[in-house]
Scaffold this active site. Structure first.
Site, PDB file in Angstrom:
ATOM      1  N   SER A  78       0.845  -1.193   0.000  1.00  0.00           N
ATOM      2  CA  SER A  78       0.000   0.000   0.000  1.00  0.00           C
ATOM      3  C   SER A  78       0.878   1.241   0.000  1.00  0.00           C
ATOM      4  CB  SER A  78      -0.993   0.023   1.156  1.00  0.00           C
ATOM      5  OG  SER A  78      -1.953   1.030   0.926  1.00  0.00           O
ATOM      6  N   HIS A 107       5.086  13.555   7.273  1.00  0.00           N
ATOM      7  CA  HIS A 107       4.902  15.001   7.122  1.00  0.00           C
ATOM      8  C   HIS A 107       5.548  15.666   8.336  1.00  0.00           C
ATOM      9  CE1 HIS A 107       1.875  14.002   4.061  1.00  0.00           C
ATOM     10  NE2 HIS A 107       1.469  13.093   4.928  1.00  0.00           N
ATOM     11  N   CYS A 159      -1.387  -4.067   3.500  1.00  0.00           N
ATOM     12  CA  CYS A 159      -2.335  -5.165   3.387  1.00  0.00           C
ATOM     13  C   CYS A 159      -1.597  -6.490   3.563  1.00  0.00           C
ATOM     14  CB  CYS A 159      -3.025  -5.138   2.029  1.00  0.00           C
ATOM     15  SG  CYS A 159      -4.092  -3.701   1.800  1.00  0.00           S
TER      16      CYS A 159
END
Length: 437
Positions: free
Chosen positions: A72, A77, A92
């Site tokens: 995925s 940030h 996943c």
């Protein structure tokens, strides 16, 4: 003939980890190359396959780094001006461990993990299997999961169940929307009624904050609330519809107002406490005799209970969550019953049983009134905010200990009197060795 129905394909199953990292050097959070390398290495070590990474630095500061995974994605940030980074890793399948990836990244950046939430995505309807007693479990079907995280101390889950929004710690139900008032009033109201005053209150555990607010409603002008797990307390304030709200908790953390929240070990707080308290509330998960090194066992030990008694004002009381009176799971309650009698003597212990079989509480009174029940009934009308689930009839009936406790204590007392001629003191009054570390 109709064709055989084709079962629906299984939903993709994954885990999405959201984390807030703090205490990171600003230069690290502005170094895009270092962030790329740290994210790549953490994901690889956690079993993920990194396909590509893109990054961008912003002016005057800050950066975003995003990794595309075979499983995925992951992203970082940064806010250098706040020494903070927000991270999410979604994978996943079972090959990669997103929580491990976050913790490895935090270590590489020299960061503290302020908050970590784990969200289960896809798959069958979620459930919690709660251990009740040896050979017996209870299965809770979960609706919406509001919060899931692993803190340094425990696994915390807050989710909708048939009992409303429910708090689980290490798969054990701690409180639920439908029953929390029954629990917390049975814990606090008898103690408040037995105490000569209710101006200074110490609460140890009880992450939800309900007891702290009940103490203020009962007239307390200072409540010290001590809990070892700030992540759990803050999650409760954010997601539970009872107890602290985020705003009230933030004020309590700043020691603004009557409630002062302290994050740390309850035993150490009691040992170094300078003041004394009218009521001390110890509200913890059940004792774990099968896990001798469990930290909470130290707060069930007889010497800790004696230490609490020494921190009381004249006429003060100590109340503890003591386990269940159900015959098939009452070992914790029987052990607590003996400890309370060791510390407070046979006449200094008051039993309070909940309206559900799940919980019982013990109140230790160094200066117990001659007739505790009559005293509580008489004082009930004087409480500024009367309890919603406790009345005079409750106090007369729910303060009768189960026969297993009454008979066990009487048997030990008779044996002691016959054995060494001492009167009025049971064999259980002999100090017991603490199991604390």
């Amino acid at each position: 003939m109709d064709p055989t129905p084709v079962p629906p394909a299984p939903l993709p199953v994954g885990r999405h980890v959201l984390a807030e990292l703090t205490d990171v050097d600003a230069a690290v959070l502005d170094d895009v190359a270092a962030l790329r390398g740290a994210l790549h290495d953490a994901l690889g070590a956690a079993g993920a396959q990194v396909r590509q990474i893109v990054a961008e630095a912003f002016a005057p500061q800050g950066a975003t780094v995003v990794a595309l995974l075979a499983e995925s994605h992951a992203s970082v940030h940064t806010w250098p001006e706040y020494a903070t980074a927000h991270v999410d890793v979604f994978t996943c399948g079972d090959a990669a461990d997103p929580e491990l990836a976050v913790r490895l990244l935090a270590a590489a950046l020299g960061a503290s993990v302020r908050r970590l939430d784990v969200i289960e995505r896809g798959g069958p309807a979620a459930a919690v299997t709660e251990p009740i007693s040896p050979g017996l479990t209870r299965r809770w079907a979960l609706g919406t999961v509001h919060h899931r995280a692993t803190t340094p101390y425990q696994r915390v889950l807050i989710a909708d169940t048939a009992h409303g929004v429910t708090l689980f710690c290490d798969d054990e139900r701690q409180s639920a929307e439908a029953t929390q008032l029954v629990y917390h009033e049975a814990l606090f109201a008898p103690a408040a009624l037995l105490a000569a005053r209710c101006e200074r209150v110490l609460v140890i555990g009880s992450s939800e904050g309900v007891v702290s607010e009940m103490a203020v409603a009962a007239g307390a002008t200072r409540v010290d609330h001590v809990d070892i797990d700030p992540d759990c307390v803050r999650a409760c304030a954010e997601h539970l519809p009872y107890g602290y709200t985020p705003g009230r908790l933030a004020a309590a953390e700043r020691h603004e107002g009557p409630v002062h929240v302290h994050y740390g070990d309850g035993r150490e707080f009691v040992e170094r406490a300078a003041g004394r308290y009218d009521v001390i509330v110890v509200d913890l998960p059940d004792e774990r005799p099968d896990e001798p090194e469990a930290q909470l066992n130290r707060l069930y030990a007889a010497d800790f209970l004696a230490g609490c008694a020494q921190r009381l004002t004249e006429g003060g009381v100590v109340v503890c969550q003591a386990g269940s009176p159900a015959l098939w799971r009452d070992a914790t309650l029987r052990a607590a019953w003996r400890r309370f009698h060791d510390v407070f003597g046979p006449g200094g212990v008051v039993y309070a049983g909940s309206d559900e079989h799940e919980w019982a509480f013990l109140v230790g009174c160094p200066a117990a009134p001659a007739d505790p029940v009559t005293t509580m009934v008489a004082r009930l009308a004087t409480l500024p905010v009367p309890p919603a689930t406790i009345d005079a009839a409750w106090l007369r009936t729910r303060t009768v200990p189960p026969a297993t406790l009454r008979r066990g204590f009487a048997s030990a007392a008779r044996h002691d009197d016959a054995g060494d001629g001492r009167h009025g003191r049971s064999a259980m009054s002999t100090p017991r060795r603490s199991r604390s570390r």
